[in-house]
Design an enzyme around this catalytic site. Structure first.
Site, PDB file in Angstrom:
ATOM      1  N   THR A 102      28.809 -25.752   5.155  1.00 43.42           N
ATOM      2  CA  THR A 102      28.779 -24.978   3.913  1.00 43.42           C
ATOM      3  C   THR A 102      28.806 -23.479   4.195  1.00 43.42           C
ATOM      4  O   THR A 102      29.588 -22.728   3.609  1.00 43.42           O
ATOM      5  CB  THR A 102      27.491 -25.308   3.123  1.00 43.42           C
ATOM      6  N   LYS A 148      17.234 -19.431  12.352  1.00 44.89           N
ATOM      7  CA  LYS A 148      15.917 -18.784  12.471  1.00 44.89           C
ATOM      8  C   LYS A 148      15.060 -19.400  13.561  1.00 44.89           C
ATOM      9  O   LYS A 148      14.286 -18.708  14.215  1.00 44.89           O
ATOM     10  CB  LYS A 148      15.177 -18.786  11.140  1.00 44.89           C
ATOM     11  N   GLU A 151      20.334 -11.114  10.366  1.00 41.59           N
ATOM     12  CA  GLU A 151      19.862 -10.920   8.983  1.00 41.59           C
ATOM     13  C   GLU A 151      19.705 -12.233   8.238  1.00 41.59           C
ATOM     14  O   GLU A 151      18.743 -12.442   7.490  1.00 41.59           O
ATOM     15  CB  GLU A 151      20.854 -10.020   8.237  1.00 41.59           C
ATOM     16  N   ILE A 209      18.855 -11.339   1.146  1.00 45.38           N
ATOM     17  CA  ILE A 209      17.925 -10.213   0.979  1.00 45.38           C
ATOM     18  C   ILE A 209      17.908  -9.445   2.306  1.00 45.38           C
ATOM     19  O   ILE A 209      17.512  -9.993   3.324  1.00 45.38           O
ATOM     20  CB  ILE A 209      16.509 -10.696   0.625  1.00 45.38           C
ATOM     21  N   ASP A 249       8.563 -23.532   8.260  1.00 46.07           N
ATOM     22  CA  ASP A 249       9.723 -22.680   7.979  1.00 46.07           C
ATOM     23  C   ASP A 249       9.274 -21.247   7.693  1.00 46.07           C
ATOM     24  O   ASP A 249       9.828 -20.291   8.243  1.00 46.07           O
ATOM     25  CB  ASP A 249      10.490 -23.264   6.778  1.00 46.07           C
ATOM     26  N   LYS A 308       9.930 -17.556   9.867  1.00 40.85           N
ATOM     27  CA  LYS A 308      10.426 -16.323   9.257  1.00 40.85           C
ATOM     28  C   LYS A 308       9.417 -15.184   9.414  1.00 40.85           C
ATOM     29  O   LYS A 308       9.796 -14.041   9.696  1.00 40.85           O
ATOM     30  CB  LYS A 308      10.729 -16.556   7.779  1.00 40.85           C
TER      31      LYS A 308
END
Lengths: 446, 446
Positions: A26, A118, A142, A149, A213, A217
């Site tokens: 995707t 990540k 990023e 964002i 998760d 981050k």
């Protein structure tokens, strides 16, 4: 980065930049589509045309959201890793291996890499950055944190003169959605099932609901904000599995809301990074983050606090961040990155009838028979439809509070002028735009 | 940009970058201070040491917030404009002239300029960018719009692959403060006087309350977002002078709040930019922007919407944006801008007793005499002080809802473990951090 070295700092002439995508699901298909659709803009800004020339997939036959040209797809990683023409790569496979080995190999030989992975960045960035330094390549990431964002760019570039000492974040949309549903009266189990039904949560949601998760981050954000390695294992983590309706009710009684909050603090030369459910004051900016959205608040010396919010996931959103990183690499390797006159074209000024908005209109009138009908008639004649109307009696007559459906700005202005000219109108009416994500018919009058 | 041309794209060695400041008031002194204080960081990131070597002032004798070295200040603009050593300049004088002529002259001869002068950029950017193109220089202007909120960088670099079609903003802190005070019950006149007393509004507040300041910022934002010139005269402007307490009351009845909203829309190839008071739904992100803060929401194809918020004014906040632009110019003129490993140092993991937070603690207990005292005692023994306590009877006993004052995270954890071990405790207690900008003693229990 052969193409960049070859070009040096000479005059900017449009040059092809061959790009490899590792992974073409995707996000990969969306990256390709954005590069094609915004190719002219990127060329104008950087003097370069970014082209996807190779893409690594597991299955050549699978249907793709945006089909690459013939010969682009390959199942053989070595074809890409050994391709001396590749100038830039985007790693969109996920997982620690083989993605990590591929990225290391590219960086070592001077190919800059953008990654949306990540777990790879959170767990292995020391060796990745060491390889990038050896190869003279860039590693940008990023898309690893909150999709489109741009919190990494803001931290690294816009806040270069600020010591950020605290990062507060709602960085997992799945849990924020689940907690929002619990706020609306659902149990944890019902809310999670709804998140799964809507595609916000995986069939196996453990990475999200356990806080893992969010911890990855926050480890990345703390590393960038504090300029020091914070590994996922350094994050104190608690998930949302134990949040019960009673907690949500108690929060409400305190004028708060339950959120999964990541918090990284730098104090006295030591770092504290934790993720866990917290009560957030309704007046706090993080309380306004609804549904699957994310927000990150950065607190620092020179800026007090800056908050960025938006959708924290999604294929096209993630692709937007990947493409911006690709362009930033191209732009920082030559002269004049994105610093031409931003106004490159002419636009007409829109006609007021082409711009639509709901409006609040307030009219003070003599309370005579038929006045309400006359006011409504002045709106109707311009095609302005009334969503809500409240009439309050006053000493002098009556005040009409009208909320219109979306209507052309020009039509509302003409209606209001006509209403102002009515003999029953006591004072010049007021018309204020209404800014709402809800339909005006859902508004209350309390 | 002689220094950059001279260096070309060769290896990065620390090199002095001589910088001129045009204007050395609050912002100029803050820029100088930030450049000195973050000099090591900037050199690590860019290989360059940025030094203020000249600064243009009107009065040499005036006391300065951060004193420059001897010989830096001058009252003679020609000394700076003719100085061949100057590599970069920051224009912090304000006003269209002579600031405009100085900036044009510098750009023409290849000196890149950072400006915080929104009227200059809003009114004269076509000639400024033309001069920059002729001189091969950059013109950056982040500080013109919302101080340290990096909306220009985000629009130009992070959203390079997104067509932004709508910008919504609260871009004037003075009017947002005034409207907030009206929300709290003051009249327009009282609220404006309070803003003046606190320094949020000038003695002559017409630029703010008329919407002119917001219009200049929206013209700049629309130009960058849509890639087309929008001049301040193209903006439909209405100020807040006509907002009355009745409007604020009606907004409240509709669960809305009155804000001065800037709105730029790109539709069917035409632009509509307007500034005026509007009713904003309490659930809309812009409704949460309180006091003198600013926020900008960007809506586009690939990003849905991204909102940036923070303080929109202030000397150090503006200086932070100016320094970031200076560093971005240096970084985009050579290799490797800000793309080393972000983790450059080691930090200890903070001890849980060094990190403080208020907490919400929920305990279900047998309703026996003395249980409340025992729970409170377990908190007190760790020095955790109770801000609010509510006891509700239940079938099984009682539920205690406790909000603590800020306390060390480790102390709260030990208290909760001790409470869990009490024989009267029926279920494992819950402890959730409280995130609030208000003191916990101000919290209600409704």
């Amino acid at each position: 980065m052969q193409f960049l070295r070859r070009l040096g700092c000479g005059p900017v002439t449009p040059v092809d930049v061959p790009i490899a995508l590792l992974g073409y699901g995707t996000v990969g298909a969306a990256v390709h589509r954005l590069l094609v659709e915004t190719g002219d803009d990127i060329e104008r800004l950087t003097g370069r045309r970014l082209r996807v020339t190779r893409a690594l997939v597991r299955d050549l036959a699978k249907e793709r959201g945006f089909a690459p040209e013939d010969g682009v797809l390959t199942t053989d990683a070595e074809e890409i890793l050994g391709d001396g023409e590749i100038a830039l790569a985007a790693e969109l496979m996920g997982g620690l291996e083989p993605a990590g080995s591929y990225v290391l190999s590219l960086l070592e030989r001077g190919v800059s890499v953008v990654t949306a992975n990540k777990q790879l960045v959170a767990h292995r960035s020391p060796e990745l950055f060491a390889a990038a330094a050896r190869g003279g390549a860039q590693l940008r990431f990023e898309a690893c944190v909150c999709a489109a964002i741009p919190v990494i760019k803001v931290l690294r570039e816009a806040l270069v003169a600020t010591h950020v000492h605290r990062v507060l974040g709602i960085v997992n949309g799945t849990t924020n959605f689940v907690l929002g549903e619990m706020e609306a009266g659902r149990t944890y189990e019902e809310a999670l099932a709804e998140a799964q039904r809507l595609g916000y949560a995986e069939a196996d949601p453990v990475d999200d609901v356990s806080g893992a998760d969010a911890a990855a981050k926050m480890a990345i954000l703390a590393s960038v904000a504090f300029g020091a390695r914070v590994a996922p294992e350094d994050v104190e983590v608690e998930g949302i599995e134990a949040v019960r309706p009673e907690h949500v009710a108690a929060a409400r009684a305190l004028e708060m809301t339950v959120k999964l909050v990541g918090q990284a603090t730098l104090a006295n030369g030591a770092a504290d990074v934790r993720v866990g459910p917290a009560l957030v004051d309704r007046h706090h900016p993080l309380a306004a983050v609804e549904g699957a959205f994310n927000a990150v608040m950065l607190q620092g010396d020179a800026i007090r606090e800056i908050t960025l919010s938006g959708p924290g996931a999604g294929g096209i959103e993630t692709a937007s961040a990947v493409v911006a990183d690709l362009v930033s690499i191209v732009g920082t390797s030559g002269p004049g990155f994105l610093q031409d006159d931003p106004a490159r074209r002419s636009l007409a000024r829109a006609d007021a009838d082409a711009i639509r908005s709901p409006f609040y209109v307030r009219v003070d009138v003599d309370d005579r028979p038929g006045v309400l009908a006359r006011v409504a008639g002045q709106l109707a004649v311009e095609g302005v439809s009334v969503a809500r109307l409240v009439q309050n009696q006053t000493d002098a007559g009556a005040t009409l509070h009208i909320v219109t459906h979306e209507a052309p700005v020009g039509s509302v202005a003409r209606s209001v002028r006509a209403i102002a000219a009515m003999p029953e109108t006591l004072e010049p009416p007021t018309a204020l735009r209404v800014v709402s994500d809800r339909g005006v018919e859902e508004l209350g009058w309390t």
